[in-house]
Design a protein around this motif. Structure first.
Motif, PDB file in Angstrom:
ATOM      1  N   GLU A 134      24.674  18.304 -20.500  1.00 49.24           N
ATOM      2  CA  GLU A 134      24.589  16.859 -20.743  1.00 49.24           C
ATOM      3  C   GLU A 134      23.311  16.271 -20.148  1.00 49.24           C
ATOM      4  O   GLU A 134      22.670  15.406 -20.768  1.00 49.24           O
TER       5      GLU A 134
ATOM      6  N   LYS B 180      25.002   8.348 -19.742  1.00 51.01           N
ATOM      7  CA  LYS B 180      26.381   7.908 -19.933  1.00 51.01           C
ATOM      8  C   LYS B 180      26.848   8.149 -21.363  1.00 51.01           C
ATOM      9  O   LYS B 180      27.974   8.597 -21.601  1.00 51.01           O
ATOM     10  N   ASP B 181      25.978   7.850 -22.309  1.00 46.75           N
ATOM     11  CA  ASP B 181      26.326   8.028 -23.716  1.00 46.75           C
ATOM     12  C   ASP B 181      26.553   9.503 -24.036  1.00 46.75           C
ATOM     13  O   ASP B 181      27.504   9.859 -24.742  1.00 46.75           O
TER      14      ASP B 181
ATOM     15  N   ARG C  92      29.816  10.650 -22.485  1.00 47.07           N
ATOM     16  CA  ARG C  92      30.932  10.127 -23.286  1.00 47.07           C
ATOM     17  C   ARG C  92      31.145  11.009 -24.527  1.00 47.07           C
ATOM     18  O   ARG C  92      32.284  11.379 -24.859  1.00 47.07           O
ATOM     19  N   THR C  93      30.060  11.321 -25.211  1.00 45.44           N
ATOM     20  CA  THR C  93      30.156  12.162 -26.404  1.00 45.44           C
ATOM     21  C   THR C  93      30.673  13.548 -26.056  1.00 45.44           C
ATOM     22  O   THR C  93      31.498  14.130 -26.768  1.00 45.44           O
TER      23      THR C  93
ATOM     24  N   ALA D 273      32.624  14.331 -23.525  1.00 46.20           N
ATOM     25  CA  ALA D 273      34.044  14.197 -23.202  1.00 46.20           C
ATOM     26  C   ALA D 273      34.886  14.138 -24.471  1.00 46.20           C
ATOM     27  O   ALA D 273      35.954  14.761 -24.558  1.00 46.20           O
ATOM     28  N   GLU D 274      34.412  13.398 -25.463  1.00 51.54           N
ATOM     29  CA  GLU D 274      35.126  13.303 -26.738  1.00 51.54           C
ATOM     30  C   GLU D 274      35.163  14.661 -27.444  1.00 51.54           C
ATOM     31  O   GLU D 274      36.185  15.053 -28.022  1.00 51.54           O
TER      32      GLU D 274
ATOM     33  N   ASP E 117      33.507  11.755 -17.280  1.00 55.44           N
ATOM     34  CA  ASP E 117      33.679  10.299 -17.267  1.00 55.44           C
ATOM     35  C   ASP E 117      32.294   9.654 -17.341  1.00 55.44           C
ATOM     36  O   ASP E 117      31.486   9.820 -16.424  1.00 55.44           O
ATOM     37  N   PRO E 118      31.995   8.942 -18.420  1.00 54.06           N
ATOM     38  CA  PRO E 118      30.653   8.344 -18.566  1.00 54.06           C
ATOM     39  C   PRO E 118      30.311   7.334 -17.481  1.00 54.06           C
ATOM     40  O   PRO E 118      29.132   7.085 -17.214  1.00 54.06           O
ATOM     41  N   GLU E 119      31.326   6.756 -16.840  1.00 52.94           N
ATOM     42  CA  GLU E 119      31.046   5.786 -15.776  1.00 52.94           C
ATOM     43  C   GLU E 119      30.697   6.471 -14.457  1.00 52.94           C
ATOM     44  O   GLU E 119      30.196   5.827 -13.540  1.00 52.94           O
TER      45      GLU E 119
ATOM     46  N   PRO F  17      28.827   9.790 -14.273  1.00 46.79           N
ATOM     47  CA  PRO F  17      28.307  10.992 -14.936  1.00 46.79           C
ATOM     48  C   PRO F  17      28.042  12.167 -14.016  1.00 46.79           C
ATOM     49  O   PRO F  17      28.484  13.296 -14.305  1.00 46.79           O
TER      50      PRO F  17
END
Length: 410
Positions: free
Chosen positions: A43, A187-188, A191-192, A194-195, A304-306, A308
């Protein structure tokens, strides 16, 4: 039409695009190239604009195409022991001989030249030496994350240690990338990622169905994007389609193995050059390998994007391979219940002690404490000299006969 045919088609297109971009980055220098380990900070590299290449994936491809055994000797001649990771020795041997399966598979003459090599020891301790070889070969920096090992409970002090290492690494990457880390971009990407990991987990959990619509062998094919493209929207979108196609098979009760009567759990690394052998043997026995610790290694629930850096650290520390024997016992006992497993197949890979879980009495503890049947199969990741088809077939057939005799399902 075969199961998951549409996803297989999409997978081929996705990987062709990934390798074409890698080759273009290496050839035209449109992006800086980072080589990364499978559990490395993908990431972070994605957020900083690197094109990322994974030598472990190359090692697996060498094994799957049965090219590895003939290349290992090249690395042995350079002083790399035949007892160390055969991903490592096969990959270095391929480099020394100037060969790669990427040429036939994706039209790439060679892996792209790295600008930096980045590793994390959470899944393997030998990656440091592997990447150091290439650091010397190419004269480029080698940056590493050294993870605490064999954790039972992953405490905050361990997470903070690795998170701080990641932050220092991001600073060291700035002059190589030619840009500072954009925290919003990171963060983005997290998030991606994690998804993507959540969708991969959802796919693997389809193995809980009776009959299972997927096998361990399906998972080893479809895991490629979550390994080499983690953090990208293309990988996330691929798994959305894969989950949709697989869950339709669950609803239709479409079996991966016709007449499924036994359910196995595969623990440890795949034997890449013998996947077809195992698949055909299991099909003949009407046995389905419905889950594995290996493929679950890329389920990162903690991302967790918050948070990272902290969540990347926690996710990689909590991978199964990096945990204590007590944790592994609890984990496998729970997995046997969750996936309705009849027996565990422990793969004792000769050159991969870090991801072999049968060497410290775990099968015996599972039998004595939980009544879980198992057998140990002897082989390797890539080196086919370590494997006997006859011995393996006999062991699995004997286990199947015992299980069926005890259950009345014969």
């Amino acid at each position: 039409m075969s199961r998951l045919a549409e996803s297989r088609r999409r997978l081929n297109e996705l990987l062709k695009g990934y390798y074409a971009e890698l080759a273009r980055s290496g050839r035209e220098r449109t992006r800086k190239v980072a080589w990364c380990t499978s559990a490395g900070p993908a990431e972070l590299l994605e957020a900083m604009g690197f094109a990322t290449y994974f030598p472990e994936n190359h090692g697996a491809l060498l094994g799957a195409r049965r090219q590895a055994t003939g290349l290992i000797g090249q690395a042995n001649a350079r002083g790399y022991s035949p007892d160390i990771c055969s991903y490592l020795t096969a990959d270095i041997g391929a480099h020394l001989r100037g060969e790669t399966p990427l040429k036939e598979a994706y039209g790439i003459e060679a892996p792209p030249r790295p600008d930096v090599l980045v590793y994390n020891t959470s899944q393997c301790r030998e990656v440091q030496d592997w990447f150091s070889f290439y650091g010397r070969e190419f004269g480029v920096p080698v940056l590493g994350i050294h993870s605490p090992w064999k954790a039972g409970e992953v405490g905050s002090e361990c997470v903070m240690d690795v998170a701080q290492q990641l932050q220092r690494m991001s600073d060291a990457l700035v002059p190589i990338a030619g840009m500072k880390l954009d925290r919003d971009r990171l963060k983005d990407v997290v998030r991606t990622s994690a998804e993507t990991a959540a969708l991969w987990k959802r796919f693997l959990q389809c193995g809980r169905a009776r009959p299972s619509p997927i096998t361990f062998f399906d998972a080893t094919i479809h895991m490629a994007p979550v390994v080499v493209m983690r953090g990208t929207r293309a990988a996330r979108n691929y798994y959305r389609g894969l989950v949709e196609e697989t869950e339709a098979l669950v609803r239709a009760k479409t079996p991966a193995v016709e007449g499924e009567r036994l359910r196995f759990y595969w623990d440890g690394m795949p034997n890449w050059g013998k996947l077809r052998f195992f698949s055909e043997l299991f099909t003949r026995l009407k046995a389905c390998a419905v889950s594995s610790t290996y493929c679950l290694s890329w389920v990162f629930d903690e991302l967790d994007p918050e948070k990272p850096f902290r969540s990347m650290a926690e996710a990689n520390l909590k991978v199964f391979i990096n945990r204590s024997e007590d944790y592994k016992e609890r984990y496998l006992a729970d997995a046997v219940k969750e996936y309705s497993i009849d027996a565990i197949l422990f793969h004792e890979a000769k050159t991969c002690p870090y991801n072999t879980n049968s060497r410290f009495g775990l099968p015996q503890r599972l039998a004595e404490g939980h009544g879980i049947r198992s057998t140990t199969l002897y082989g390797d990741l890539c080196d086919l000299r370590c494997f006997s088809e006859d011995q393996t077939e006999t062991a699995i057939e004997a286990l199947a006969e015992q299980l069926l005799a005890g259950s009345g399902r014969g």
